[in-house]
Motif scaffolding. Structure first.
Motif, PDB file in Angstrom:
ATOM      1  N   VAL A 145      -2.910  -4.862  -3.803  1.00 22.24           N
ATOM      2  CA  VAL A 145      -1.598  -4.224  -3.896  1.00 22.24           C
ATOM      3  C   VAL A 145      -1.604  -3.085  -2.875  1.00 22.24           C
ATOM      4  N   GLN A 195      -4.648   1.061  -4.486  1.00 23.98           N
ATOM      5  CA  GLN A 195      -4.639   2.522  -4.666  1.00 23.98           C
ATOM      6  C   GLN A 195      -5.441   2.799  -5.942  1.00 23.98           C
ATOM      7  N   SER A 232      -4.738   4.391  -8.410  1.00 26.33           N
ATOM      8  CA  SER A 232      -3.925   4.289  -9.630  1.00 26.33           C
ATOM      9  C   SER A 232      -3.978   2.878 -10.207  1.00 26.33           C
ATOM     10  N   THR A 256       8.550   4.133 -10.313  1.00 23.78           N
ATOM     11  CA  THR A 256       7.552   4.819  -9.492  1.00 23.78           C
ATOM     12  C   THR A 256       7.879   4.696  -7.999  1.00 23.78           C
ATOM     13  N   GLY A 257       7.631   5.750  -7.272  1.00 24.31           N
ATOM     14  CA  GLY A 257       7.829   5.698  -5.828  1.00 24.31           C
ATOM     15  C   GLY A 257       9.085   6.445  -5.419  1.00 24.31           C
ATOM     16  N   SER A 303      12.271   5.687  -5.329  1.00 23.70           N
ATOM     17  CA  SER A 303      13.510   5.616  -6.127  1.00 23.70           C
ATOM     18  C   SER A 303      13.683   6.890  -6.948  1.00 23.70           C
ATOM     19  N   ALA A 334      10.055  -5.645  -1.129  1.00 22.71           N
ATOM     20  CA  ALA A 334       8.952  -4.975  -0.430  1.00 22.71           C
ATOM     21  C   ALA A 334       8.452  -3.801  -1.264  1.00 22.71           C
ATOM     22  N   HIS A 335       7.242  -3.379  -0.926  1.00 22.33           N
ATOM     23  CA  HIS A 335       6.679  -2.151  -1.505  1.00 22.33           C
ATOM     24  C   HIS A 335       7.051  -1.010  -0.565  1.00 22.33           C
ATOM     25  N   GLU A 336       8.331  -0.729  -0.456  1.00 21.89           N
ATOM     26  CA  GLU A 336       8.779   0.221   0.568  1.00 21.89           C
ATOM     27  C   GLU A 336       8.088   1.570   0.446  1.00 21.89           C
TER      28      GLU A 336
HETATM   29  C1  LIG Z   1      -0.745   0.633 -10.639  1.00 14.85           C
HETATM   30  C2  LIG Z   1      -0.243   1.111  -9.321  1.00 14.85           C
HETATM   31  N1  LIG Z   1      -0.502   0.402  -8.225  1.00 14.85           N
HETATM   32  C3  LIG Z   1      -0.053   0.804  -7.025  1.00 14.85           C
HETATM   33  C4  LIG Z   1       0.673   1.964  -6.912  1.00 14.85           C
HETATM   34  C5  LIG Z   1       1.159   2.478  -5.556  1.00 14.85           C
HETATM   35  N2  LIG Z   1       2.591   2.308  -5.426  1.00 14.85           N
HETATM   36  C6  LIG Z   1       3.483   3.323  -5.643  1.00 14.85           C
HETATM   37  S1  LIG Z   1       5.050   2.877  -5.379  1.00 14.85           S
HETATM   38  C7  LIG Z   1       4.585   1.324  -4.930  1.00 14.85           C
HETATM   39  C8  LIG Z   1       5.583   0.303  -4.452  1.00 14.85           C
HETATM   40  C9  LIG Z   1       6.700   0.085  -5.385  1.00 14.85           C
HETATM   41  O1  LIG Z   1       7.423  -1.028  -4.928  1.00 14.85           O
HETATM   42  P1  LIG Z   1       8.837  -1.352  -5.529  1.00 14.85           P
HETATM   43  O2  LIG Z   1       8.796  -1.297  -6.999  1.00 14.85           O
HETATM   44  O3  LIG Z   1       9.290  -2.642  -4.925  1.00 14.85           O
HETATM   45  O4  LIG Z   1       9.741  -0.164  -5.043  1.00 14.85           O
HETATM   46  P2  LIG Z   1      10.130   0.305  -3.540  1.00 14.85           P
HETATM   47  O5  LIG Z   1       9.129   1.300  -3.159  1.00 14.85           O
HETATM   48  O6  LIG Z   1      10.139  -0.900  -2.648  1.00 14.85           O
HETATM   49  O7  LIG Z   1      11.494   0.835  -3.676  1.00 14.85           O
HETATM   50  C10 LIG Z   1       3.195   1.157  -5.018  1.00 14.85           C
HETATM   51  C11 LIG Z   1       2.468  -0.104  -4.724  1.00 14.85           C
HETATM   52  C12 LIG Z   1       0.912   2.690  -8.096  1.00 14.85           C
HETATM   53  N3  LIG Z   1       1.614   3.829  -8.113  1.00 14.85           N
HETATM   54  N4  LIG Z   1       0.447   2.239  -9.280  1.00 14.85           N
END
Ligand SMILES: Cc1ncc(C[n+]2csc(CCOP(=O)(O)OP(=O)(O)O)c2C)c(N)n1
Length: 373
Positions: free
Chosen positions: A22, A69, A71, A204-205, A207, A287-289
């Motif tokens: 991932v 990662q 996490s 998460t991320g 958004s 995507a995992h933006e």
């Molecule tokens: C368990 C875990 N694995 C990996 C991550 C790292 N991570 C944070 S946001 C993200 C991508 C999220 O992708 P998506 O849900 O498609 O949202 P986008 O960022 O594309 O809007 C990742 C892989 C994490 N926070 N937790």
């Protein structure tokens, strides 16, 4: 710093040329490189990656690489301890782990605890590791392989390269899709349709960061929003728990395609429990933006069929702002659980900030608001 090309070429010489994992922003050079140049599977979650890597080993006897990662360590504990560990099937894997929340290096709250226990966790799971950082050279890493790792791997143990910030030299592949609407703009359009009583659980991320900034810009406070800053893939479960115990409030889950795929079983539970007040919105860039933009498999599947067969009552899609504005009045009046797929591009603002409130403040504000205080 280490050149990812040099590392991957070295691994290939040892027949180590299968990659699965991932993506992580701290590993983005590595992830981009293997995506472009190697056999690479971007998994739904990190445990899933360990399973795929194990299957690969069973049929080839070669050693796979799993990247994540830190996490995602929680997601691999079960397959590492009950599948690949020498006390069980003894399947050797090389882990490449982005070390967020490394002690002494400033990072976000969701990374602090995991960062502090990362090396201990690896030790507990009997995974020998080396840490690489900005000062590390490829020769040092090569020495670790020659003198430490290869013996371990050849006797069925797993090993890890723990990657500090800035340890890999830059490598970048361009990412895009055909969509024009940005995720940030889509979040703003949806948020404008919400009432003061509507509660949001965001994923998460970026958004959550975009939602936070929009509330801030509009002086709306943050009490309506629960920001799932860590715990990727669980925002829809959190929203389900809230929706079931607050049947009179509308609960909106702002989700990502990567996050939905990570723990997709949640869709079946939502469809089965059928909360009428559950509004699930997926900002779909496939995507995992937030961590570099590598693809998810969302573009290979029909999510609307999936949620329908899970038992969602209504499903909508929008591909641009006009469609979104047209659909939203019907969407928010629908009986849940209801799903809205919004196609968005793979981009975000360079100057996007991070929440300025702490998770505890966020929780307290949210609880006050939802409990009507
Ligand atoms: C368990 C875990 N694995 C990996 C991550 C790292 N991570 C944070 S946001 C993200 C991508 C999220 O992708 P998506 O849900 O498609 O949202 P986008 O960022 O594309 O809007 C990742 C892989 C994490 N926070 N937790």
């Amino acid at each position: 710093m280490i050149d990812v090309n040099e590392l991957v070429e070295y691994l290939k010489e040892k027949q180590i040329d299968f990659f699965c994992g991932v993506p992580d922003s701290q590993l983005s050079s590595f992830c981009d490189f293997v995506e472009e140049n190697c056999e690479n599977i971007i998994a739904a979650n990190e445990g899933n990656a360990v399973g795929i890597a194990s299957g690969y080993h069973l049929t080839t006897n070669n050693i796979p690489v799993v990247y994540l990662q830190n996490s995602g360590l929680g997601n691999i504990v079960n397959p590492v301890t009950s599948l690949t560990h020498p006390l069980v099937y003894s399947i050797p894997i090389i882990y490449v782990i982005g070390w967020r929340g490394q002690p002494g290096i400033h990072d976000e709250p969701q990374h602090k605890k995991q960062g502090a226990i990362t090396l201990d966790l690896l030790e507990l799971m009997d995974i020998e590791y080396v840490v690489i950082n900005k000062e590390s050279t490829f020769d040092e890493l090569k020495d670790a392989f020659e003198n430490q790792f290869m013996n371990k791997l050849n006797s069925g143990n797993s090993v890890a390269i723990v990657v500090s910030k800035g340890a890999f030299e830059d490598y970048n592949i361009p990412k895009s899709n055909d969509n024009k609407l940005t995720r940030e703009n889509a979040i703003q359009i949806v948020t404008d349709f919400l009432d003061n009583d509507d509660m949001v659980v965001s994923t998460t991320g970026k958004s959550s960061r975009e939602l936070f900034e929009y509330r801030e810009a509009n002086n709306q406070g943050h009490g309506n929003d629960f920001l799932t800053v860590g715990s990727m893939g669980h925002s829809s479960s959190i929203a389900l728990g809230i929706a079931l115990s607050n049947p009179n409030k509308r609960i909106f889950c702002f989700d990502g395609d990567g996050a939905i795929l990570m723990h997709m079983g949640s869709l079946a539970l939502i469809g089965s429990k059928k909360p009428k007040n559950f509004f699930h919105i997926m900002f779909n860039n496939s995507a995992h933006e937030s961590v570099g933009g590598l693809p998810t498999v969302m573009s290979d599947m029909n999510i609307t069929d999936v949620v329908k067969s899970c038992g969602y009552e209504n499903v909508f899609t929008a591909s641009n702002s006009d469609e979104l504005n047209q659909i939203l009045p019907t969407f928010i009046q629908s009986t849940g659980p209801v799903f809205l797929n919004i196609d968005v591009d793979i981009s975000s603002r360079k100057d996007l900030g991070r929440p300025t409130t702490t998770p505890i403040e966020n929780k307290n504000d949210f609880m006050k608001k939802i409990q009507g205080e």
